[in-house]
Design an enzyme around this catalytic site. Structure first.
Site: not given
Ligand code: NOJ
Length: 540
Positions: A98, A194, A249, A323-324
């Site tokens: 990541d 990210d 992302e 994970h989000d």
């Molecule tokens: C996206 C990530 O997937 C998330 O888990 C994170 O909290 C935020 N970006 C900030 O880095």
């Protein structure tokens, strides 16, 4: 059709904190992952994406990095990382890391220096202003934090311990490319980037439209004015030196933006995680509680747009979980009893996995993991969950309602420890976050033994896609667009055609097709498409 390993592979996402705890401190670690690599191999995945494992004070579980060239104490050492990478490679698994470079931790030495005075060699490495605008941070509150030593504010798009880097400064960009090359030279196979589409900010920093208490920053931070210039430079100075998978992302990325990011001739990234399908009818507790009704035609249209929009010109990612996000079977499937849970988890798998794009599986998804019943706010660990809870209470929600809504939306749902057996088997001590209530039924040991398990179904699905150029590279055509129960599409390449039929409802429907059923989640094949039935048909 340009063959690429990163188009053909299947990515398995590992959240290191929750996968396997080798040293028994309640927190997953790199040695734990190394020990369990055979599991990933047996599943049939070929690429692993590791969430951040760099040095971090863990305000946001590793997305706040204080040293990009060291490993987080909780996770082990650089030797452990090297061992993981070597073993993965020896098993034929690639590893992507990541890359978190929109922001660092406020404990990174760059920020410590930058915040110490207005006059130091890092003073312009972050975004400093005398006055703040009205932007809100993604984790709540203002996006600006006052710093006494500079008598100025710094921008933090996420928590105040995650200051945004100033990408306008060429020294910052060089430092990022250098750290990417550090990992590249170690032999990693790429990066998940990210919030990479947020690195170029509108330098006028205009106020945003008020949404609740603060202004919406996203029009001025997402897909900003210099984003393509920065990514091209990143490609030239780092990415192009390696045979990598790069996935950004794509906060706020539309199809047209994604075409620019992923068209091979643009030399930026391989693919983007888009959000449109995830945001469709997503329950949200941002300002007011919002819950739209999920309707299949609207959902299918989004896939159609992305599949057709990128075909031959860019490349898609395929994912339902990470994970989000909450667990997909709880969000879209039917978890009312074991039978329907199994059927619907498999149906969802077929639905998304056989479209055009690189498929991602988030750990536990292949077991049909469900959302967790958190009993009190104390059981949550995520900074975002805690903030959302406080916001809801401040808006007059009762504690019970706030908890119920958090259970539906919290990122902690997917962060609970991976269950290796009926007792969990993740750690020998107390896990850093509680187990899911369903581990007795949903665990690796049990599903390995059951030929009809979701795990064994995923294995077949992964191997089916891997075996077929049509399922990897073929074009996509959505059928029965307005049907409210059935998700049907075709994949075609040269003279070969597959039809994928998924009933995303409890209703029994009829949809006759000719051909050979190559995969199904029901035993016998009829013209009927029963509740949550999924079948893949190869035309003769
Ligand atoms: C996206 C990530 O997937 C998330 O888990 C994170 O909290 C935020 N970006 C900030 O880095």
């Amino acid at each position: 059709m340009e063959r690429k390993w990163w188009k053909e592979g299947c990515v398995y996402q590992i959240y290191p904190r929750s996968f396997y705890d080798f040293n028994g401190d309640g927190i997953g670690d790199l040695k734990g992952i190394t020990q369990k690599l055979e599991y990933v191999k047996e599943l049939g995945a070929s690429i692993i994406w590791l969430n951040p494992c760099y040095k971090s004070p863990n305000d946001d579980n590793g997305y706040d990095i204080s040293n990009y060239r060291e490993i987080m104490d909780d996770f082990g050492t650089m030797e452990d990382f090297d061992e993981l990478l070597n073993k993965a490679h020896s098993l034929g698994l690639k590893v992507i890391m990541d890359l978190v470079v929109n922001h660092t931790s406020d404990e990174h030495e760059w920020f410590i220096k930058s915040s110490s005075s207005k006059d130091n060699d890092k003073s312009d490495w972050y975004i400093w202003r005398d006055k703040k605008n009205n932007w809100g941070a993604c984790f709540g509150g203002s996006a600006w934090e006052y710093c006494e030593k500079r008598d100025q504010y710094y921008l933090h798009s996420f928590s105040k311990k995650q200051p945004d880097l100033n990408w306008e400064n060429p020294e910052v960009r060089e430092a990022v490319y250098s750290l990417m090359n550090f990992w590249g030279d170690k032999g990693i196979d790429g990066f998940r980037m990210d919030v990479i589409t947020m690195i170029s900010k509108d330098q006028n920093f205009p106020d945003g439209v008020i949404n609740g208490e603060y202004g919406d920053a996203s029009p001025f931070t997402n897909n900003g004015p210099r984003i393509h210039e920065f990514l091209k430079e990143m490609n030239q100075k780092s990415i192009s030196h390696y045979d990598w998978l790069t996935v950004g992302e794509g906060a706020g990325a539309r199809v047209e933006d994604t075409l620019s990011y992923t068209a091979p001739e643009n030399n930026e990234l391989n693919m983007i995680f888009s959000f449109e399908h995830m945001n469709y009818a997503k329950p949200q507790c941002e300002n007011n509680w919002k819950e739209e009704k999920f309707a299949l035609p609207g959902y299918k249209k989004i896939y159609k747009k992305w599949q057709e929009g990128l075909d031959q010109k860019g490349w898609n990612t395929l994912y339902l979980e990470n994970h989000d996000q909450v667990r997909s079977v709880s969000r879209y499937g039917n978890t009312s009893n074991e039978y329907m849970w199994k059927k619907s988890a498999k149906a969802l798998a077929v639905m998304y996995y056989l479209m055009q794009g690189t498929p991602y599986i988030y750990m536990g998804q292949e077991l049909g993991c469900t959302n967790t019943n958190f009993n009190s706010i104390e059981e949550f660990r995520d900074i975002a969950a805690k903030n959302d809870y406080a916001v809801m209470l401040s808006r007059g929600f009762s504690k019970e309602d706030a908890l119920r809504l958090l259970n539906l939306t919290s990122r902690d749902n997917s962060r609970t420890p991976f269950a290796w057996n009926k007792d969990g088997g993740f750690t020998t001590s107390t896990p850093w976050i509680r187990y899911n209530q369903d581990i007795k039924e949903i665990n690796v040991e049990r599903e390995k033994k059951d030929p009809d398990s979701i795990l064994n179904f995923y294995k077949k699905l992964i191997s089916l896609r891997r075996s077929s150029d049509t399922l990897i590279y073929g074009s996509f055509k959505l059928l029965e667009e307005d049907d409210e129960d059935l998700f049907i599409y075709e994949r075609t390449l040269d003279n070969e055609k597959y039809t994928i039929i998924v009933n995303m409802s409890d209703n029994t429907r009829c949809y006759p097709v000719k051909g050979q059923v190559v995969l199904s989640n029901y035993d016998d094949s009829k013209d009927e498409i029963r509740s949550w039935e999924a079948k893949v048909i190869k035309e003769d």
